[in-house]
Design a protein around this motif. Structure first.
Motif, mmCIF file in Angstrom:
data_model
loop_
_atom_site.group_PDB
_atom_site.id
_atom_site.type_symbol
_atom_site.label_atom_id
_atom_site.label_comp_id
_atom_site.label_asym_id
_atom_site.label_seq_id
_atom_site.Cartn_x
_atom_site.Cartn_y
_atom_site.Cartn_z
ATOM 1 N N HIS A 76 -5.603 6.350 -1.563
ATOM 2 C CA HIS A 76 -4.859 6.174 -0.765
ATOM 3 C C HIS A 76 -4.955 4.694 -1.601
ATOM 4 O O HIS A 76 -6.454 4.058 -2.186
ATOM 5 N N ARG A 113 -0.041 5.641 0.136
ATOM 6 C CA ARG A 113 -0.449 7.022 0.249
ATOM 7 C C ARG A 113 0.174 8.065 -0.340
ATOM 8 O O ARG A 113 0.891 8.694 -0.501
ATOM 9 N N ILE A 116 -6.057 13.283 -1.295
ATOM 10 C CA ILE A 116 -5.331 11.992 -0.720
ATOM 11 C C ILE A 116 -5.710 10.970 -1.335
ATOM 12 O O ILE A 116 -6.943 10.849 -1.895
ATOM 13 N N SER A 160 -0.312 11.967 -1.101
ATOM 14 C CA SER A 160 -0.914 13.170 -0.996
ATOM 15 C C SER A 160 -0.478 14.193 -1.804
ATOM 16 O O SER A 160 0.702 14.818 -2.077
ATOM 17 N N SER A 172 -9.484 11.129 -1.352
ATOM 18 C CA SER A 172 -10.464 11.862 -0.554
ATOM 19 C C SER A 172 -9.854 13.291 -0.320
ATOM 20 O O SER A 172 -8.939 13.272 -0.321
ATOM 21 N N SER A 198 0.309 -1.512 -0.088
ATOM 22 C CA SER A 198 -0.036 0.236 0.222
ATOM 23 C C SER A 198 1.144 1.494 0.145
ATOM 24 O O SER A 198 2.267 1.750 0.078
ATOM 25 N N PHE A 257 -8.027 1.446 -4.516
ATOM 26 C CA PHE A 257 -7.506 2.853 -4.723
ATOM 27 C C PHE A 257 -9.011 3.512 -3.866
ATOM 28 O O PHE A 257 -10.268 3.492 -4.433
ATOM 29 N N THR A 258 -8.786 4.643 -3.442
ATOM 30 C CA THR A 258 -9.698 5.433 -2.687
ATOM 31 C C THR A 258 -8.996 6.776 -2.504
ATOM 32 O O THR A 258 -8.083 7.342 -2.308
ATOM 33 N N THR A 280 -3.879 0.527 -2.160
ATOM 34 C CA THR A 280 -3.914 -0.136 -1.817
ATOM 35 C C THR A 280 -3.589 -1.754 -2.813
ATOM 36 O O THR A 280 -4.523 -1.680 -3.752
#
Length: 115
Positions: free
Chosen positions: A81, A19, A79, A21, A70, A17, A67-68, A83
């Protein structure tokens, strides 16, 4: 014009994973859309995910469920995310922000998925 700075890329093993930004130089509440595209070597830039100011979001079929996206309005950031990363996710990931008309792009952050 807004400045966008991406971070969080790197080398990760398959199944791992990350993250990502993207921090904007001004309030992101003014932007109708913010999101991510990616470009793998030899390929065209492709859509990954987008977040609308009204709250809706969308992800590409290739990353759906993994993927998410936000928004963090306090930090003026969007962001991503990621995984269950796969080797085919290897690319330079670019953040964009759009009020109306042409979007503004960040400089990109590289993601490499390899064992």
């Amino acid at each position: 014009q807004v400045q966008l700075v991406e971070s969080g890329g790197g080398l990760v093993q398959p199944g791992g994973s990350l993250r990502l930004s993207c921090v904007a130089s001004e309030s992101i509440s003014d932007f109708a859309y913010m999101g991510w595209y990616r470009q793998a070597p030899g390929n065209q830039r492709e859509f990954v995910a987008a977040s609308a100011r009204a709250g809706a979001s969308n992800t590409a079929d290739a990353v759906k469920g993994r993927f998410t996206i936000s928004r963090d309005n306090e930090k003026n950031a969007v962001i991503l995310h990621m995984t269950s990363l796969k080797p085919e996710d290897t690319a330079v990931y670019y953040c964009y922000a759009q009020k109306r008309g042409a979007p503004t792009w960040g400089q990109g952050t590289r993601v490499t998925v390899s064992s």
